[in-house]
Design a protein around this motif. Structure first.
Motif, PDB file in Angstrom:
ATOM      1  N   SER A   1     -17.404 -27.821   0.446  1.00 40.86           N
ATOM      2  CA  SER A   1     -17.610 -26.397   0.746  1.00 40.86           C
ATOM      3  C   SER A   1     -16.714 -25.962   1.898  1.00 40.86           C
ATOM      4  CB  SER A   1     -19.078 -26.145   1.087  1.00 40.86           C
ATOM      5  OG  SER A   1     -19.922 -26.470  -0.005  1.00 40.86           O
ATOM      6  N   LEU A   2     -16.611 -26.801   2.917  1.00 45.67           N
ATOM      7  CA  LEU A   2     -15.736 -26.501   4.047  1.00 45.67           C
ATOM      8  C   LEU A   2     -14.278 -26.382   3.591  1.00 45.67           C
ATOM      9  CD1 LEU A   2     -15.208 -26.212   7.103  1.00 45.67           C
ATOM     10  CD2 LEU A   2     -15.131 -28.707   7.230  1.00 45.67           C
ATOM     11  N   GLN A   3     -13.855 -27.319   2.749  1.00 54.15           N
ATOM     12  CA  GLN A   3     -12.487 -27.297   2.251  1.00 54.15           C
ATOM     13  C   GLN A   3     -12.221 -26.017   1.459  1.00 54.15           C
ATOM     14  OE1 GLN A   3     -11.523 -30.729  -0.087  1.00 54.15           O
ATOM     15  NE2 GLN A   3      -9.370 -30.206  -0.291  1.00 54.15           N
TER      16      GLN A   3
ATOM     17  N   LEU B   1     -13.834 -23.200   1.775  1.00 59.72           N
ATOM     18  CA  LEU B   1     -13.867 -22.088   2.716  1.00 59.72           C
ATOM     19  C   LEU B   1     -12.499 -21.919   3.374  1.00 59.72           C
ATOM     20  CD1 LEU B   1     -15.328 -19.919   4.416  1.00 59.72           C
ATOM     21  CD2 LEU B   1     -16.058 -21.766   5.964  1.00 59.72           C
ATOM     22  N   GLU B   2     -11.905 -23.020   3.812  1.00 62.55           N
ATOM     23  CA  GLU B   2     -10.604 -22.958   4.468  1.00 62.55           C
ATOM     24  C   GLU B   2      -9.520 -22.486   3.501  1.00 62.55           C
ATOM     25  OE1 GLU B   2     -10.095 -26.843   6.143  1.00 62.55           O
ATOM     26  OE2 GLU B   2     -11.232 -26.352   7.962  1.00 62.55           O
ATOM     27  N   VAL B   3      -9.587 -22.960   2.258  1.00 58.13           N
ATOM     28  CA  VAL B   3      -8.601 -22.527   1.263  1.00 58.13           C
ATOM     29  C   VAL B   3      -8.714 -21.019   1.028  1.00 58.13           C
ATOM     30  CG1 VAL B   3      -7.970 -22.660  -1.181  1.00 58.13           C
ATOM     31  CG2 VAL B   3      -8.404 -24.758   0.114  1.00 58.13           C
ATOM     32  N   ALA B   4      -9.943 -20.523   0.924  1.00 57.08           N
ATOM     33  CA  ALA B   4     -10.152 -19.086   0.711  1.00 57.08           C
ATOM     34  C   ALA B   4      -9.623 -18.275   1.886  1.00 57.08           C
ATOM     35  CB  ALA B   4     -11.633 -18.805   0.478  1.00 57.08           C
ATOM     36  N   LEU B   5      -9.908 -18.734   3.105  1.00 57.30           N
ATOM     37  CA  LEU B   5      -9.483 -17.985   4.291  1.00 57.30           C
ATOM     38  C   LEU B   5      -7.967 -17.992   4.450  1.00 57.30           C
ATOM     39  CD1 LEU B   5     -12.204 -19.015   6.899  1.00 57.30           C
ATOM     40  CD2 LEU B   5     -11.827 -16.738   5.934  1.00 57.30           C
TER      41      LEU B   5
ATOM     42  N   LEU C   1     -19.050 -19.986   2.942  1.00 53.85           N
ATOM     43  CA  LEU C   1     -19.565 -20.081   4.300  1.00 53.85           C
ATOM     44  C   LEU C   1     -21.054 -20.416   4.289  1.00 53.85           C
ATOM     45  CD1 LEU C   1     -19.202 -19.786   7.348  1.00 53.85           C
ATOM     46  CD2 LEU C   1     -19.503 -17.311   7.080  1.00 53.85           C
ATOM     47  N   ASP C   2     -21.813 -19.791   3.403  1.00 52.70           N
ATOM     48  CA  ASP C   2     -23.251 -20.074   3.314  1.00 52.70           C
ATOM     49  C   ASP C   2     -23.490 -21.525   2.932  1.00 52.70           C
ATOM     50  OD1 ASP C   2     -23.965 -17.542   4.032  1.00 52.70           O
ATOM     51  OD2 ASP C   2     -24.320 -16.827   1.983  1.00 52.70           O
TER      52      ASP C   2
END
Length: 867
Positions: free
Chosen positions: A516-518, A520-524, A664-665
């Motif tokens: 999920s973190l990965q 999130l970073e890709v999306a941002l 993020l959630d």
């Protein structure tokens, strides 16, 4: 000419300038050992000052004048020290070496005031030419020509207890000798009194022999004083303190590769090292040493033989494109496992073990090589992740790989590096199976989405409670009543239940957090660059523990809760027995099966309770001291500020905004499970240890059971004798742990194994920000959580990495610096819970940062500024 050398600047090349004592204090400081801050006035200063003398003798040297430049530099260095008085010690260029100890041959002055400092300096210089020093040099056949004197100036250590430690006893290679008395150590070193004497096991820290003297006098800051009557016949050290001191001495011995004679002091609950030298047959500090007996020396040839064998093993494992090994992941909590623990964890961290089961459950296909060999290698007794095999965890045959050359240029990037697709690594089979790979990847994506939606609830409501209930029932079984065969069966049963059945489910939550973190970073990164993304994500994770489901449904596993409960024991609101009911299965370095659990040995807990008591807590800290809403306010403000900044970036991008919100959630939901899972995992781990301890007791192995491997247990109960095997493995491990290894090893630079890592002096260190915010404070450099001082406040905690035993130290920490770890590591999770700015992945931080240095930790940018 260089007149001043700070301890943190001293290395082997400085011996001619700083002398033996100064060199050893510098080496200890740079290695991260607890040493009072200080500096050396070098031999350059001595030679300049005596240059005009027609003859050097005791009187002429004592009366010389000092140059204004030298006086100014000494005063500037002195002002950086934190105490009102100082210890001033001579450090001749031939002293404290392997061939001669020079113990007591030159002068030492304690409690020196700033006004007395220059006179004490000259008195040390003059002692080089005293009758006893000249006679000693003649006896040792050391020439006077070329001799010069450096002088050590240190913060004065107001000791409660002091003494000496010999890491090897002359008649027993398995024991260390400790002598101690109340007050300062001069009474012991000088032989003026008969001290307490203890023989302590080098392996276990257990007291083998003790002789408690009647101690009528002690040396204090005001001079010789009478020992209070209640203390005269009382032991000056407890068994727990003796164990702690012995372990500290063994670490010093390992660092030097030679048995050591160590002067130490206990002040405010912490042991400090005042001096260290090689043991010699002429050492006189221990009053009952027989000078006819030599102390065994470390076999350097044996160490080199082991080093070469390790290099040959790695050469055989190296691949044509290059192989990278990284000391991270499990190494954060299990750096140097004993054989039993290693074999168990090696199997677990394979495709055929719990790790592979977790990955397959999410739709991945680990390679056959990962199934057979796992992702870990043991190098010189330390755990390393083989990055080449780690890249094969996802899809067998797909060309995921790490860029060897890029990592070689920046080894720090190897810590938590992400494998990328490298088509140059593909073969004909890959292109034939490409449709299959696409199908597998699509299925894995579906599995991830399905698991994320409901897996947290499944863990909290079903998996965790069921496993805890099973463990509680098991605790009612008396293992001492079982047969040997039943004990081995219990070991195998709980190894399977814990690591094959429960752990993959617990690990799945950690994997979901990482994925999920990965995502999130890709999306941002669709609207920010990589650096901006990492900084923003770090801030978005701040102060979130109040919103995490796991904190409210499973409160006893949260880290503030653990420290809060321990402090309630200190205030009398909770008994230690009741605390142990919930937390007794935890331990310092708890992933090592050989480590006693807290319910077995409460030494560390008692130390932390005493720290809480001495900190002046009058009410349960849950009310005001621990990170409640007010305590987390700065972190919550960081998070809210980041959320507003995020909203501005995504204002006109509806689709991306929904994607980021979803990832993020999920990241916030699953991130705490890494630590929550350990709480339950250790419940089962304790049952594995119970079976091993009972077998160890029955076969009188004295801890040797942990030097066996699982397949040898049935042979043990069938009558096989393993004492020689255990001894050989202990010896080999001791040799291996004396070999210095880098955090990242490259297959084309294996000769770096065993080579000391050069430490450049810089003002800024760069790592990974794992908890947002900025904090400034003095460095508290610790290798173990037991080194904490009760009086410490607002310090920057500098350590290799952390586990739950470190949690109480976060209470008074202003910031955190770790050598290893990422945003999902224990230290990162707890730092965010406590609102402590933190930076991880600073190689050799405990050696590059000196105790007491002023640091600024920037958890946003991932930097450490040294002032």
């Amino acid at each position: 000419m260089q007149f001043i050398k700070y301890f943190s600047e001293i290395d082997d090349a400085d011996l001619p300038r700083v002398g033996g004592k100064g060199l050893n204090l510098g080496k200890l400081t740079r290695a991260g050992f607890p040493v009072p801050n200080g500096f050396c006035v070098t031999t350059d200063a001595y030679r300049l000052s005596v240059a005009g003398l027609s003859e050097q003798n005791e009187n002429s040297v004592k009366d010389i004048g000092l140059s204004p430049e030298l006086v100014t530099e000494i005063r500037t260095a002195r002002e950086k020290l934190q105490t009102a008085t100082f210890a001033v010690r001579s450090s001749a260029t031939a002293e404290d070496l392997a061939e001669a100890s020079f113990a007591g041959q030159q002068d030492t002055f304690l409690n020196v005031t700033p006004d007395e400092l220059l006179d004490a300096l000259k008195a040390c210089w003059a002692s080089l030419w005293s009758e006893r020093a000249i006679a000693y040099r003649q006896t040792q056949k050391i020439a006077d020509e070329g001799l010069a004197m450096a002088v050590v100036i240190q913060e004065m250590c107001e000791a409660d207890v002091s003494g000496v430690l010999f890491t090897v006893a002359p008649f027993n290679a398995n024991a260390a000798i400790i002598e101690s008395n109340w007050g300062l150590g001069e009474s012991v070193v000088s032989g003026a009194i008969t001290p307490d004497s203890f023989h302590v096991s080098r392996d276990t820290g257990a007291v083998l022999e003790r002789s408690i003297a009647t101690k009528n006098e002690m040396v204090t800051a005001t001079g010789v004083s009478v020992v209070p009557s209640a203390q005269q016949d009382a032991p000056s050290l407890t068994d727990a303190q003796l164990k702690e001191l012995t372990h500290l001495g063994m670490r010093v011995e390992t660092h030097y590769g030679h048995p050591m004679d160590i002067e130490w002091a206990l002040t405010d609950g912490q042991f400090m090292l005042l001096q260290s030298r090689h043991i010699t047959t002429s050492a006189t500090s221990i009053t009952h040493l027989n000078q006819a007996h030599s102390i065994p020396k470390v076999d350097k040839k044996a160490i080199e033989k082991v080093r070469q064998a390790e290099i040959q093993i790695l050469e055989a494992r190296a691949e044509e494109q290059g192989t990278v090994w990284c000391h991270h992941n499990l190494a954060e909590v299990l750096p140097a496992p004993l054989p039993m623990t290693w074999e168990i964890m090696k199997k677990f961290m394979s495709g055929a073990g719990g790790l592979g089961k977790a990955y397959r459950g999410l739709g991945f296909y680990p390679s056959e090589r990962v199934n057979a060999e796992g992702i870990l290698d043991l190098i010189c007794g330390r755990i390393y992740v083989n990055l080449n095999r780690e890249a094969e965890l996802h899809f067998d045959g797909f060309p995921f790989a790490h860029d060897f050359n890029a990592l070689k240029r920046n080894p720090q990037e190897a810590m938590y590096a992400q494998a990328q697709t490298d088509i140059t690594r593909s073969n004909a089979s890959f292109w034939v199976k490409l449709p299959l790979h696409i199908i597998r990847m699509s299925r894995a994506e579906m599995h991830l989405r399905q698991h994320r939606s409901d897996f947290a609830r499944l863990l909290i409501e079903e998996v965790f409670p069921a496993f805890q209930k099973e463990v509680e029932a098991e605790r009612n079984i008396s293992y001492s009543d079982l047969t040997d065969t039943e004990l081995v069966t219990k070991f195998e049963e709980w190894r399977a239940k814990t690591l094959d059945d429960f752990a993959p489910k617990a690990l799945t939550a950690t994997l979901l957090a990482g994925f999920s973190l990965q995502r999130l970073e890709v999306a941002l990164q669709k609207c920010l660059n990589e650096t901006e993304t990492k900084i923003l994500v770090n801030r978005l994770m701040s102060g979130t523990s109040d919103n995490l489901t796991v904190e409210t449904i499973v409160p006893q596993v949260s880290h503030p809760r653990l420290a809060s409960k321990l402090s309630e024991v200190a205030t009398g609101d909770l008994t230690l027995t009741d605390f142990l009911k919930d937390y007794g299965h935890r331990a310092v370095d708890e992933f090592e099966l050989a480590q006693p659990r807290w319910r077995e040995d409460t030494t560390y807990l008692e130390q932390m309770i005493a720290a809480f008591e001495q900190s002046g807590l009058q009410t349960p800290p849950t009310e005001a001291t621990f990170p409640t809403d007010d305590g987390r306010k700065p972190q919550i403000e960081q998070r809210e500020s980041a959320e507003k900044e995020l909203a501005a970036h995504l204002e006109n991008r509806t689709g991306l905004r929904k994607q980021v919100a979803r990832e993020l959630d999920f990241t916030r939901c699953y991130m705490p499970f890494r630590e929550t899972a350990k709480f339950y995992l250790m419940l089962g781990y304790e049952q594995i240890r119970r079976a091993l301890l009972e077998l160890d007791r029955r076969y009188q192995l004295d801890g040797g059971i942990f030097y066996l491997v699982p397949d040898e247990l049935r042979r043990l109960i069938d009558g096989a004798v393993f004492r020689d095997v255990i001894t050989a493995r202990k010896t080999k491990r001791e040799l291996m742990l004396q070999i210095e290894v880098p955090d990242v090893i490259f297959s084309d630079a294996l000769d770096q194994i065993g080579t000391a890592t050069p430490l450049e002096t810089v003002d800024t260190l760069r790592g990974v920000g794992v908890s947002a915010g900025i904090a400034t404070g003095q460095a508290r450099v610790l290798l173990t959580p037991t080194d904490v001082r009760p009086s410490d406040r607002n310090y920057i905690l500098v350590c290799p990495s952390t586990d739950p035993a470190w949690t109480p130290l976060f209470l008074h920490a202003a910031g955190l610096v770790m050598e290893r770890g990422g945003i999902l590591s224990h230290g990162a999770v707890v730092a965010r819970e406590y609102g402590v700015p933190a930076v991880a992945n600073i190689p050799n931080a405990t050696r590059r940062i000196t105790e007491g240095q002023t640091l600024q930790v920037d958890g946003n940018q991932g930097t450490i500024s040294i002032f």
